[in-house]
Motif scaffolding. Structure first.
Motif, PDB file in Angstrom:
ATOM      1  N   HIS A 280      39.572  30.947  46.796  1.00 23.73           N
ATOM      2  CA  HIS A 280      40.891  31.579  46.867  1.00 23.73           C
ATOM      3  C   HIS A 280      40.746  33.090  47.045  1.00 23.73           C
ATOM      4  O   HIS A 280      41.427  33.696  47.888  1.00 23.73           O
ATOM      5  CB  HIS A 280      41.677  31.276  45.593  1.00 23.73           C
ATOM      6  CG  HIS A 280      42.913  32.103  45.426  1.00 23.73           C
ATOM      7  ND1 HIS A 280      44.064  31.861  46.137  1.00 23.73           N
ATOM      8  CD2 HIS A 280      43.167  33.180  44.639  1.00 23.73           C
ATOM      9  CE1 HIS A 280      44.986  32.756  45.791  1.00 23.73           C
ATOM     10  NE2 HIS A 280      44.459  33.561  44.886  1.00 23.73           N
ATOM     11  N   GLN A 281      39.857  33.697  46.293  1.00 20.44           N
ATOM     12  CA  GLN A 281      39.654  35.140  46.385  1.00 20.44           C
ATOM     13  C   GLN A 281      39.082  35.529  47.753  1.00 20.44           C
ATOM     14  O   GLN A 281      39.481  36.548  48.328  1.00 20.44           O
ATOM     15  CB  GLN A 281      38.706  35.590  45.275  1.00 20.44           C
ATOM     16  CG  GLN A 281      38.561  37.098  45.144  1.00 20.44           C
ATOM     17  CD  GLN A 281      37.788  37.487  43.889  1.00 20.44           C
ATOM     18  OE1 GLN A 281      37.643  36.676  42.976  1.00 20.44           O
ATOM     19  NE2 GLN A 281      37.301  38.707  43.853  1.00 20.44           N
ATOM     20  N   LEU A 282      38.172  34.720  48.273  1.00 20.67           N
ATOM     21  CA  LEU A 282      37.583  35.013  49.579  1.00 20.67           C
ATOM     22  C   LEU A 282      38.626  34.956  50.686  1.00 20.67           C
ATOM     23  O   LEU A 282      38.680  35.843  51.558  1.00 20.67           O
ATOM     24  CB  LEU A 282      36.455  34.017  49.865  1.00 20.67           C
ATOM     25  CG  LEU A 282      35.814  34.105  51.255  1.00 20.67           C
ATOM     26  CD1 LEU A 282      35.097  35.439  51.422  1.00 20.67           C
ATOM     27  CD2 LEU A 282      34.852  32.944  51.482  1.00 20.67           C
ATOM     28  N   THR A 283      39.467  33.921  50.699  1.00 23.04           N
ATOM     29  CA  THR A 283      40.487  33.801  51.740  1.00 23.04           C
ATOM     30  C   THR A 283      41.523  34.910  51.635  1.00 23.04           C
ATOM     31  O   THR A 283      42.055  35.363  52.655  1.00 23.04           O
ATOM     32  CB  THR A 283      41.180  32.435  51.655  1.00 23.04           C
ATOM     33  OG1 THR A 283      41.733  32.246  50.336  1.00 23.04           O
ATOM     34  CG2 THR A 283      40.192  31.314  51.948  1.00 23.04           C
ATOM     35  N   TYR A 284      41.801  35.361  50.414  1.00 28.55           N
ATOM     36  CA  TYR A 284      42.722  36.485  50.232  1.00 28.55           C
ATOM     37  C   TYR A 284      42.139  37.751  50.854  1.00 28.55           C
ATOM     38  O   TYR A 284      42.826  38.480  51.588  1.00 28.55           O
ATOM     39  CB  TYR A 284      43.000  36.697  48.747  1.00 28.55           C
ATOM     40  CG  TYR A 284      43.782  37.957  48.444  1.00 28.55           C
ATOM     41  CD1 TYR A 284      45.163  37.987  48.594  1.00 28.55           C
ATOM     42  CD2 TYR A 284      43.134  39.109  48.007  1.00 28.55           C
ATOM     43  CE1 TYR A 284      45.890  39.143  48.324  1.00 28.55           C
ATOM     44  CE2 TYR A 284      43.841  40.275  47.732  1.00 28.55           C
ATOM     45  CZ  TYR A 284      45.219  40.286  47.899  1.00 28.55           C
ATOM     46  OH  TYR A 284      45.922  41.428  47.642  1.00 28.55           O
ATOM     47  N   GLU A 285      40.877  38.031  50.567  1.00 26.72           N
ATOM     48  CA  GLU A 285      40.234  39.228  51.116  1.00 26.72           C
ATOM     49  C   GLU A 285      40.131  39.157  52.634  1.00 26.72           C
ATOM     50  O   GLU A 285      40.326  40.168  53.326  1.00 26.72           O
ATOM     51  CB  GLU A 285      38.845  39.397  50.493  1.00 26.72           C
ATOM     52  CG  GLU A 285      38.883  39.703  49.000  1.00 26.72           C
ATOM     53  CD  GLU A 285      37.502  39.677  48.368  1.00 26.72           C
ATOM     54  OE1 GLU A 285      36.530  39.320  49.090  1.00 26.72           O
ATOM     55  OE2 GLU A 285      37.383  40.004  47.179  1.00 26.72           O
ATOM     56  N   GLU A 286      39.825  37.976  53.173  1.00 30.92           N
ATOM     57  CA  GLU A 286      39.740  37.833  54.626  1.00 30.92           C
ATOM     58  C   GLU A 286      41.094  38.044  55.288  1.00 30.92           C
ATOM     59  O   GLU A 286      41.186  38.664  56.357  1.00 30.92           O
ATOM     60  CB  GLU A 286      39.197  36.451  54.978  1.00 30.92           C
ATOM     61  CG  GLU A 286      37.723  36.258  54.640  1.00 30.92           C
ATOM     62  CD  GLU A 286      37.237  34.855  54.934  1.00 30.92           C
ATOM     63  OE1 GLU A 286      36.010  34.646  54.956  1.00 30.92           O
ATOM     64  OE2 GLU A 286      38.083  33.961  55.131  1.00 30.92           O
ATOM     65  N   ALA A 287      42.160  37.552  54.659  1.00 32.28           N
ATOM     66  CA  ALA A 287      43.502  37.731  55.215  1.00 32.28           C
ATOM     67  C   ALA A 287      43.892  39.205  55.217  1.00 32.28           C
ATOM     68  O   ALA A 287      44.470  39.709  56.197  1.00 32.28           O
ATOM     69  CB  ALA A 287      44.512  36.903  54.421  1.00 32.28           C
ATOM     70  N   LYS A 288      43.592  39.905  54.148  1.00 31.80           N
ATOM     71  CA  LYS A 288      43.917  41.327  54.083  1.00 31.80           C
ATOM     72  C   LYS A 288      43.092  42.131  55.074  1.00 31.80           C
ATOM     73  O   LYS A 288      43.586  43.109  55.664  1.00 31.80           O
ATOM     74  CB  LYS A 288      43.705  41.849  52.654  1.00 31.80           C
ATOM     75  CG  LYS A 288      44.669  41.258  51.640  1.00 31.80           C
ATOM     76  CD  LYS A 288      46.090  41.509  52.065  1.00 31.80           C
ATOM     77  CE  LYS A 288      47.100  40.810  51.187  1.00 31.80           C
ATOM     78  NZ  LYS A 288      48.490  41.004  51.667  1.00 31.80           N
ATOM     79  N   GLN A 289      41.845  41.732  55.283  1.00 20.92           N
ATOM     80  CA  GLN A 289      41.009  42.414  56.265  1.00 20.92           C
ATOM     81  C   GLN A 289      41.574  42.230  57.672  1.00 20.92           C
ATOM     82  O   GLN A 289      41.595  43.180  58.480  1.00 20.92           O
ATOM     83  CB  GLN A 289      39.576  41.870  56.194  1.00 20.92           C
ATOM     84  CG  GLN A 289      38.610  42.503  57.177  1.00 20.92           C
ATOM     85  CD  GLN A 289      38.389  43.979  56.924  1.00 20.92           C
ATOM     86  OE1 GLN A 289      38.589  44.459  55.810  1.00 20.92           O
ATOM     87  NE2 GLN A 289      37.977  44.692  57.961  1.00 20.92           N
ATOM     88  N   LYS A 290      42.055  41.047  57.974  1.00 19.47           N
ATOM     89  CA  LYS A 290      42.668  40.802  59.280  1.00 19.47           C
ATOM     90  C   LYS A 290      43.935  41.633  59.454  1.00 19.47           C
ATOM     91  O   LYS A 290      44.210  42.139  60.548  1.00 19.47           O
ATOM     92  CB  LYS A 290      42.987  39.319  59.442  1.00 19.47           C
ATOM     93  CG  LYS A 290      41.764  38.443  59.654  1.00 19.47           C
ATOM     94  CD  LYS A 290      42.167  36.991  59.857  1.00 19.47           C
ATOM     95  CE  LYS A 290      40.946  36.114  60.087  1.00 19.47           C
ATOM     96  NZ  LYS A 290      41.304  34.678  60.280  1.00 19.47           N
ATOM     97  N   GLU A 291      44.711  41.761  58.374  1.00 23.13           N
ATOM     98  CA  GLU A 291      45.915  42.586  58.453  1.00 23.13           C
ATOM     99  C   GLU A 291      45.565  44.041  58.724  1.00 23.13           C
ATOM    100  O   GLU A 291      46.220  44.704  59.539  1.00 23.13           O
ATOM    101  CB  GLU A 291      46.712  42.468  57.154  1.00 23.13           C
ATOM    102  CG  GLU A 291      47.367  41.112  56.952  1.00 23.13           C
ATOM    103  CD  GLU A 291      48.125  41.033  55.637  1.00 23.13           C
ATOM    104  OE1 GLU A 291      48.184  42.072  54.933  1.00 23.13           O
ATOM    105  OE2 GLU A 291      48.636  39.955  55.301  1.00 23.13           O
TER     106      GLU A 291
END
Length: 466
Positions: A280-291
């Motif tokens: 969950h934490q990894l997908t959150y960080e990846e989503a924010k990086q894409k943003e």
């Protein structure tokens, strides 16, 4: 003496009786005819065995045609059987059981065809409840049958998001968990089951009730299964892109139904083994990086567009004009433009009618506003020279048979934080220290978890004094 000896040495050859020859010939002819008749009957049997799928398909097509007709008329009948009643559905299934328990082409049962049909093509699942129930209860156990792609009828209904049909199928089966856990793959057990599919197909909060309905009927083996990518249903549920406002309830339902799901890990190609919390934490960080990358890319594109415009024409060009105060060119530019000869007013040009539209290789994208007159029609036109009185050639535009439904999920940081806190506290309450450290931070690290109870006690004392 010599003659008698020769006579003794002569062999006596008896001629066969003519009647016996005729009898044997008749026997031979009879056996030959019996062989021919047996071969002919064998050929007919082979033909029957070669075309059973066609017979089943024809039967299914007739049933579906009756159902489609019933969707328009409101009367769900097949022959003399009223399929909207319990008695009619039972009698129909009983009479046609020899076909209804078999598969058609593509290894599909009648339940597969009903599950994959468009909702508008067939009567509502509520009206077909008795028919679906009787089909599910056939001794052939149609819900466990998989088509050529490995999908069960229940898997197809979940994919189609036909919630009512899914619930009818589940309620009619005596052991629905045995159906929910069937993997999609025909070769390996490591494949998505119905719970995986329901989570992945969630497109809005309206799907939450169906998800909870399925989770309540799933056992631990079903909820601990991994798909072809190595994800458990809980890993899929905590992925950031699915963390809308209602997703916390789905995560809670999964954990309450199967607490062991918290101990399952996903093998990331770079990060190693990830618990649901770490994933969950990894997908959150990846989503924010894409943003951030998207925002930066947009900023660079805007900067490039601005630099491509001459400085004098940019929005801040007035600053440059101030520097050139007193310039005759600038003063001249302030003067109002000289009046020009007015042109005669032209009457508005009449738009060509549909009978005057030209033809050619370029296709226009015009569509008739009157949707009730027929299918969408496009017209081909020649770019050079409007044709006068030329006829047009309508080209019927084919519409997609299945409507694509876009996901309306909107992940929020508040929901993601709530899910993160729930996973953390749930694990800390039920696991020991070492397991909790690995759950929160991973296997290869030397961290410790401490609870500052004294600080909390001081805070309580201050609040009491105040």
């Amino acid at each position: 003496m010599g003659t008698s000896k020769q006579d003794d040495d002569l062999e006596i050859i008896e001629k066969p009786d003519k009647k016996e020859d005729e009898k044997e010939a008749e026997d031979d002819d009879g056996s030959a005819k019996s062989d021919e008749s047996s071969s002919e009957s064998g050929d007919s049997d082979d033909e029957d065995e070669e075309h059973p799928l066609k017979k089943v398909k024809d039967k299914f097509d007739r049933i579906l045609a009756d159902l489609k007709s019933g969707a328009k008329s409101g009367d769900i009948k097949s022959g003399s059987f009223d399929l909207s009643t319990s008695a009619g559905a039972k009698a129909f299934v009983s009479q046609n059981a020899v076909y209804l328990g078999k598969k058609s082409t593509k290894e599909q049962t009648l339940l597969h065809l009903i599950a994959e049909a468009e909702k508008d093509e067939l009567p509502s699942s509520r009206k077909m409840k008795y028919l679906i129930t009787e089909l599910v209860r056939l001794p052939e156990n149609l819900l466990e049958k998989r088509d050529e792609n490995g999908k069960t009828p229940l898997f197809c209904a979940i994919t189609s998001r036909n919630h009512r049909l899914v619930k009818i199928m589940c309620d009619a089966h005596h052991d629905v968990n045995s159906i929910l856990q069937i993997p999609k793959s025909l070769t390996t057990s490591q494949s998505a089951n119905c719970i995986h599919q329901a989570i992945m197909k969630k497109s809005s909060s309206k799907d939450d009730d169906l998800l909870k309905f399925l989770i309540e009927r799933a056992n631990a083996d079903t909820l601990l299964a991994v798909d072809e990518n190595g994800f458990t249903p809980l890993h899929l549920a905590v992925e950031y892109k699915r963390c809308d406002e209602a997703q916390l309830e789905i995560v809670k339902a999964l954990v309450e139904r199967c607490d062991k799901a918290l101990d399952m890990t996903y093998k990331h190609p770079e990060k190693g083994m990830l618990s649901p919390y770490l994933y969950h934490q990894l997908t959150y960080e990846e989503a924010k990086q894409k943003e951030r990358e998207s925002a930066e890319s947009k900023r660079r594109a805007e900067k490039t567009d601005i630099e491509a415009v001459p400085k004098s024409e940019r929005p801040d060009a007035k600053n440059n004009i101030k520097d050139r105060k007193g310039d005759p060119l600038k003063e001249k530019s302030r003067e109002p433009p000289a009046p020009q000869d007015t042109l005669p007013i032209q009457p508005p040009r009449r738009a060509p009618t549909h009978m005057e539209a030209p033809t050619g290789k370029f296709t226009s994208k015009l569509s008739s506003p009157d949707q009730g007159r027929g299918p969408l029609v496009t017209f081909t036109a020649i770019p050079n020279g409007y044709g006068k009185g030329e006829t047009l050639t309508p080209v019927e535009k084919k519409s997609s048979s299945r409507k694509t439904r876009t996901s309306r999920l909107k992940a929020t940081e508040a929901s993601a934080l709530a899910i993160k806190q729930f996973l953390k506290l749930e694990y800390l309450r039920k696991r020991n220290h070492d397991d909790a450290v690995e759950f929160l931070y991973g296997a290869q690290q030397d961290r410790q978890i401490y609870f500052d109870l004294v600080a909390g006690l001081k805070t309580r004392r201050k609040s009491r004094r105040s």
